[in-house]
Design a protein around this motif. Structure first.
Motif, PDB file in Angstrom:
ATOM      1  N   ASP A  67       0.738  -1.141   0.066  1.00 14.40           N
ATOM      2  CA  ASP A  67      -0.079  -0.013  -0.068  1.00 14.40           C
ATOM      3  C   ASP A  67       0.844   1.188  -0.078  1.00 14.40           C
ATOM      4  O   ASP A  67       0.248   2.370  -0.420  1.00 14.40           O
ATOM      5  N   ILE A  68       2.153   1.141   0.438  1.00 14.54           N
ATOM      6  CA  ILE A  68       2.995   2.315   0.430  1.00 14.54           C
ATOM      7  C   ILE A  68       3.100   2.810  -0.920  1.00 14.54           C
ATOM      8  O   ILE A  68       3.302   3.817  -1.170  1.00 14.54           O
ATOM      9  N   ILE A  69       3.602   1.747  -1.608  1.00 15.86           N
ATOM     10  CA  ILE A  69       4.073   2.302  -2.945  1.00 15.86           C
ATOM     11  C   ILE A  69       2.833   2.072  -4.081  1.00 15.86           C
ATOM     12  O   ILE A  69       3.213   2.164  -5.295  1.00 15.86           O
ATOM     13  N   ARG A  70       1.425   1.684  -3.762  1.00  8.74           N
ATOM     14  CA  ARG A  70       0.751   1.328  -4.749  1.00  8.74           C
ATOM     15  C   ARG A  70       0.541   2.355  -5.539  1.00  8.74           C
ATOM     16  O   ARG A  70       0.252   2.505  -6.887  1.00  8.74           O
ATOM     17  N   THR A  71       0.547   3.906  -4.892  1.00  6.98           N
ATOM     18  CA  THR A  71       0.078   5.005  -5.880  1.00  6.98           C
ATOM     19  C   THR A  71       1.239   5.321  -6.599  1.00  6.98           C
ATOM     20  O   THR A  71       1.290   6.544  -7.297  1.00  6.98           O
ATOM     21  N   CYS A  72       2.581   4.573  -6.536  1.00  8.07           N
ATOM     22  CA  CYS A  72       3.675   5.119  -7.708  1.00  8.07           C
ATOM     23  C   CYS A  72       3.717   4.125  -8.972  1.00  8.07           C
ATOM     24  O   CYS A  72       4.828   3.961  -9.600  1.00  8.07           O
ATOM     25  N   LEU A  73       2.643   3.714  -9.337  1.00  8.04           N
ATOM     26  CA  LEU A  73       2.389   2.905 -10.339  1.00  8.04           C
ATOM     27  C   LEU A  73       2.020   3.763 -11.582  1.00  8.04           C
ATOM     28  O   LEU A  73       0.893   4.152 -11.413  1.00  8.04           O
ATOM     29  N   GLY A  74       2.330   3.723 -12.911  1.00  4.82           N
ATOM     30  CA  GLY A  74       2.037   4.042 -13.942  1.00  4.82           C
ATOM     31  C   GLY A  74       2.235   5.589 -14.162  1.00  4.82           C
ATOM     32  O   GLY A  74       2.850   6.241 -13.498  1.00  4.82           O
TER      33      GLY A  74
ATOM     34  N   ASP B  46      17.062   2.932 -14.880  1.00  3.06           N
ATOM     35  CA  ASP B  46      15.941   2.020 -15.319  1.00  3.06           C
ATOM     36  C   ASP B  46      15.780   1.980 -16.711  1.00  3.06           C
ATOM     37  O   ASP B  46      15.616   0.768 -17.323  1.00  3.06           O
ATOM     38  N   ALA B  47      15.847   2.941 -17.650  1.00  2.00           N
ATOM     39  CA  ALA B  47      15.943   2.974 -19.141  1.00  2.00           C
ATOM     40  C   ALA B  47      17.189   2.289 -19.571  1.00  2.00           C
ATOM     41  O   ALA B  47      16.851   1.303 -20.535  1.00  2.00           O
ATOM     42  N   MET B  48      18.105   2.308 -18.958  1.00  2.74           N
ATOM     43  CA  MET B  48      19.338   1.530 -19.610  1.00  2.74           C
ATOM     44  C   MET B  48      19.226   0.078 -19.217  1.00  2.74           C
ATOM     45  O   MET B  48      19.656  -0.840 -19.938  1.00  2.74           O
TER      46      MET B  48
ATOM     47  N   ASN C 149      11.950   1.128  -5.737  1.00  2.00           N
ATOM     48  CA  ASN C 149      13.181   0.561  -5.162  1.00  2.00           C
ATOM     49  C   ASN C 149      13.652   1.521  -4.157  1.00  2.00           C
ATOM     50  O   ASN C 149      14.013   1.116  -2.822  1.00  2.00           O
ATOM     51  N   ALA C 150      13.765   2.824  -4.676  1.00  2.00           N
ATOM     52  CA  ALA C 150      14.484   3.802  -3.895  1.00  2.00           C
ATOM     53  C   ALA C 150      13.705   4.109  -2.681  1.00  2.00           C
ATOM     54  O   ALA C 150      14.226   4.317  -1.650  1.00  2.00           O
ATOM     55  N   ILE C 151      12.198   4.131  -2.742  1.00  2.00           N
ATOM     56  CA  ILE C 151      11.288   4.203  -1.612  1.00  2.00           C
ATOM     57  C   ILE C 151      11.435   3.307  -0.609  1.00  2.00           C
ATOM     58  O   ILE C 151      11.764   3.690   0.543  1.00  2.00           O
TER      59      ILE C 151
ATOM     60  N   GLU D 117      18.109  -5.728  -9.006  1.00  2.00           N
ATOM     61  CA  GLU D 117      19.588  -6.190  -9.399  1.00  2.00           C
ATOM     62  C   GLU D 117      19.515  -7.090 -10.613  1.00  2.00           C
ATOM     63  O   GLU D 117      20.310  -7.041 -11.406  1.00  2.00           O
ATOM     64  N   GLU D 118      18.223  -7.795 -10.828  1.00  2.00           N
ATOM     65  CA  GLU D 118      18.405  -8.965 -11.864  1.00  2.00           C
ATOM     66  C   GLU D 118      17.794  -8.160 -13.113  1.00  2.00           C
ATOM     67  O   GLU D 118      18.614  -8.329 -14.298  1.00  2.00           O
ATOM     68  N   VAL D 119      16.662  -7.235 -13.194  1.00  2.00           N
ATOM     69  CA  VAL D 119      16.358  -6.653 -14.319  1.00  2.00           C
ATOM     70  C   VAL D 119      16.409  -5.201 -14.419  1.00  2.00           C
ATOM     71  O   VAL D 119      16.097  -4.565 -15.417  1.00  2.00           O
ATOM     72  N   GLY D 120      16.390  -4.462 -13.283  1.00  2.00           N
ATOM     73  CA  GLY D 120      16.297  -3.087 -13.169  1.00  2.00           C
ATOM     74  C   GLY D 120      15.076  -2.363 -13.473  1.00  2.00           C
ATOM     75  O   GLY D 120      14.997  -0.987 -13.591  1.00  2.00           O
ATOM     76  N   ASP D 121      14.205  -3.047 -13.503  1.00  2.37           N
ATOM     77  CA  ASP D 121      12.875  -2.672 -13.906  1.00  2.37           C
ATOM     78  C   ASP D 121      11.600  -3.225 -13.111  1.00  2.37           C
ATOM     79  O   ASP D 121      11.913  -4.396 -12.791  1.00  2.37           O
ATOM     80  N   GLY D 122      10.486  -2.494 -12.975  1.00  2.00           N
ATOM     81  CA  GLY D 122       9.377  -3.500 -12.479  1.00  2.00           C
ATOM     82  C   GLY D 122       9.397  -3.510 -10.804  1.00  2.00           C
ATOM     83  O   GLY D 122       9.027  -4.613 -10.244  1.00  2.00           O
ATOM     84  N   THR D 123      10.212  -2.745 -10.123  1.00  2.00           N
ATOM     85  CA  THR D 123      10.286  -2.982  -8.515  1.00  2.00           C
ATOM     86  C   THR D 123       8.967  -2.694  -8.258  1.00  2.00           C
ATOM     87  O   THR D 123       8.542  -3.258  -6.810  1.00  2.00           O
ATOM     88  N   THR D 124       8.176  -1.659  -8.537  1.00  2.00           N
ATOM     89  CA  THR D 124       6.970  -1.400  -8.031  1.00  2.00           C
ATOM     90  C   THR D 124       5.849  -2.576  -8.381  1.00  2.00           C
ATOM     91  O   THR D 124       5.049  -2.710  -7.343  1.00  2.00           O
ATOM     92  N   SER D 125       5.829  -2.878  -9.366  1.00  2.00           N
ATOM     93  CA  SER D 125       4.762  -3.920  -9.941  1.00  2.00           C
ATOM     94  C   SER D 125       5.192  -5.259  -9.225  1.00  2.00           C
ATOM     95  O   SER D 125       3.939  -5.723  -8.626  1.00  2.00           O
ATOM     96  N   VAL D 126       6.581  -5.672  -8.826  1.00  2.00           N
ATOM     97  CA  VAL D 126       6.522  -6.910  -7.989  1.00  2.00           C
ATOM     98  C   VAL D 126       6.109  -6.795  -6.657  1.00  2.00           C
ATOM     99  O   VAL D 126       5.357  -7.823  -6.134  1.00  2.00           O
ATOM    100  N   ILE D 127       6.081  -5.641  -6.086  1.00  2.00           N
ATOM    101  CA  ILE D 127       5.553  -5.394  -4.520  1.00  2.00           C
ATOM    102  C   ILE D 127       4.026  -5.620  -4.405  1.00  2.00           C
ATOM    103  O   ILE D 127       3.483  -6.338  -3.835  1.00  2.00           O
ATOM    104  N   ILE D 128       3.560  -4.687  -5.347  1.00  2.00           N
ATOM    105  CA  ILE D 128       2.144  -4.810  -5.492  1.00  2.00           C
ATOM    106  C   ILE D 128       1.455  -5.934  -5.811  1.00  2.00           C
ATOM    107  O   ILE D 128       0.432  -6.482  -5.235  1.00  2.00           O
ATOM    108  N   LEU D 129       2.150  -6.672  -6.514  1.00  2.00           N
ATOM    109  CA  LEU D 129       1.746  -8.141  -7.329  1.00  2.00           C
ATOM    110  C   LEU D 129       1.747  -9.009  -5.943  1.00  2.00           C
ATOM    111  O   LEU D 129       0.994  -9.829  -5.746  1.00  2.00           O
ATOM    112  N   ALA D 130       2.865  -9.070  -5.369  1.00  2.00           N
ATOM    113  CA  ALA D 130       3.164 -10.065  -4.289  1.00  2.00           C
ATOM    114  C   ALA D 130       2.013  -9.987  -3.084  1.00  2.00           C
ATOM    115  O   ALA D 130       1.681 -10.662  -2.536  1.00  2.00           O
TER     116      ALA D 130
END
Length: 548
Positions: free
Chosen positions: A32-39, A390-392, A61-63, A86-99
């Protein structure tokens, strides 16, 4: 401000259902902390660190790095974001929300006394089927087509602070990744952490940012008379000091007469001269060393027309070596012609703001680069750097696995609909948790709709209907909150990021569901051996609770 999730240190042992519910609650709180950080319509979080600094970001991830938690389940959720980064560098917010959502969907079945092992088996089955669905709806991409790659990198930046300059930032990210990509034993290697350095210089316009065809270091020449601009320089890189090597503590020198002093000083000079002569023999124009350069060595270099730069960072030296084709040498005696780098087109020292910067540009085939970021303030530059990384990472992932999945929640919705269909063919109690995994996947499109102020129920229903008729590329437009075809809208994400997100989220949920006992190893609140101390007796029994 950083939220604190506290677990009472002197709690009774949490066992069975109580432990599972406690873990699920902690996981949902973190989500819930980072739910509003998606999109693309995501909100920023203002984080206060213990030193009084302020961080403004919407990077999951930074939050989570700054959030202070005490609950063990919350800690393992935060670890997910780090793993994903560390693995793919993107999708950090999605993975927490999904889990968080997968665990939340498991709760009703735990309350109905379905055993956690049955739920885990269902989730594992759902994970295998989900990855199959992702691969089925993915499309191949041509890595060498700049337009396709630009459109892809734009997706990762579109939700970030720098989206206003997305074309320029995407180009920076692509140029940097192309620059550091090398073929090793027939496979591509792209090490952006070590060889693509971001230098942030406050001041100037954001549009002034660029990728150098070479390296820049925050250093000036050691002697004012040394040359500050050299074309096609010969470069030597050292990892040893150009100073007199003093003896260790067991070295004794007995001085009996005055002439001995001058002899000792003479030996020092001879040693430094010997070092400098060895370097001067190779006729370099530039000498970089990670250690110091004494005044006497500078004097010899100025006479020979050589520019020296000292105390260069190890990482910078490695980048210079890759860019100019030189070899870093540990002993001056080992120097040979093949160690000299000659691939650099121009060496120059420029003053930007109050500081001097050394540029090695015009390199023929630089396998390392520096990205110079300009901007109005440190906070903004830090956020731009996070977004650029993230872009790189996205560009790097596509180099390794050139397949794309539709973005905007389309992939998650396709998985949800596919798993729902499959759940009808399952028998026994496993089908209910399997269906729960399917429902949990809808959290990504639903959050995207909520974050841009859309009507979640109405839009999700129409999106579900599209997917049920086989239109798997339809997703949510995160700006307007309506459904669009991602083929036309042009939002794509790397297949590797999607697969990693789903794997990490479901596997970590299974791990937390397996926990049926939380035992605190902290000794808070227990009296020490030999009874309480006099201070504790004065405080009274009720005051002995540990701080929460």
């Amino acid at each position: 401000m950083s939220q604190v999730i506290v677990m009472n240190t002197n709690m009774e042992r949490e066992t069975g259902r109580k432990a599972q519910v406690s873990n699920i609650t902690a996981a949902k709180t973190v989500a819930d902390i980072i739910r509003t950080c998606l999109g693309p319509r995501s909100m920023l979080k203002m984080l206060l660190d213990p030193m009084g600094g302020v961080v403004l970001t919407n990077d999951g991830n930074a939050i989570l790095r700054e959030v202070e938690v005490a609950h063990p389940a919350a800690k393992s959720m935060i670890e997910l974001a780090r793993t994903q980064d560390e693995e793919v560098g993107d999708g950090t917010t999605s993975v927490i929300i999904l889990a968080g959502e997968v665990l939340a969907q498991a709760l009703p079945y735990l309350e109905r006394n379905i055993h956690p092992i049955v739920i885990i088996a269902a989730f594992k089955l759902a994970l295998e089927d989900a990855i199959e669905i992702v691969d089925k709806i993915s499309i191949p991409v041509n890595v060498n087509d700049p337009k396709e790659m630009l459109d892809l990198v734009k997706t990762s930046i579109g939700t970030k602070f720098v989206s206003r300059w997305s074309d320029m930032m995407c180009k920076l990210a692509l140029d940097a990744v192309r620059c550091v990509a090398v073929e090793v034993d027939g496979r591509r290697e792209v090490d952006i952490k070590r060889y693509a350095r971001v230098e942030k210089i406050p001041g100037g316009e954001i549009e002034d940012s660029r990728v150098l065809d070479g390296v820049m270091v925050n250093k000036d020449v050691t002697h004012p008379k040394m040359r500050r601009r050299i074309e096609n320089p010969r470069v030597i890189l050292l990892d040893c000091p150009l100073e007199y090597k003093k003896g260790e503590s067991q070295t004794n020198i007995e001085v009996t007469k005055e002439s001995d002093w001058s002899r000792i000083l003479q030996i020092e000079e001879e040693q430094i001269k010997g070092m400098c002569d060895k370097i001067i023999e190779l006729k370099p124009d530039l000498v970089f060393t990670e250690k110091g350069v004494s005044d006497l060595a500078q004097h010899y270099f100025v006479k020979a027309g050589i520019t020296a730069i000292r105390r260069v960072r190890k990482t910078d030296n490695n980048r210079i070596a890759r860019a100019v084709g030189a070899t870093i040498v540990n002993r001056v005696d080992d120097l040979k012609e093949s160690d000299v780098g000659t691939d650099c087109g121009l060496f120059s020292v420029e003053k930007i703001g109050d500081e001097y910067f050394t540029f090695l540009t015009g390199c023929k085939n630089p396998k390392a680069c520096t990205i110079v970021l300009r901007g109005p303030s440190k906070d903004i530059l830090n956020e731009i750097e996070r977004n650029l990384m993230d872009a790189m990472s996205v560009a790097r992932n596509v180099y390794f696995n050139p397949r794309l999945s539709p973005g905007g929640g389309a992939t998650e919705m396709a998985i949800s609909v596919g798993l729902m269909e499959k759940s009808k063919t399952l028998e026994g109690s496993i089908q209910w948790p399997y269906k729960a995994a399917a429902e949990a996947m809808e959290v990504i499109p639903r959050t995207l709709i909520q974050n841009c102020g859309g009507n979640a129920i109405k839009i999700l229903t129409s999106l579900r209907a599209k997917h049920a008729t086989g239109h798997h590329s339809w997703g949510v437009d995160g700006h307007a909150g309506k459904i669009v075809d991602m083929h036309e809208y042009g939002i794509w994400e790397p297949n590797a990021v999607k697969v990693q997100t789903i794997k990490t989220a479901i596997e970590s949920s299974c791990m937390l569901l397996r926990v049926d006992d939380i035992v605190s190893g902290l000794s808070g609140g227990r009296p020490q051996q030999g009874g309480p101390s006099p201070e504790q007796q004065e405080m009274g029994e009720g005051d002995m609770q540990p701080e929460q």
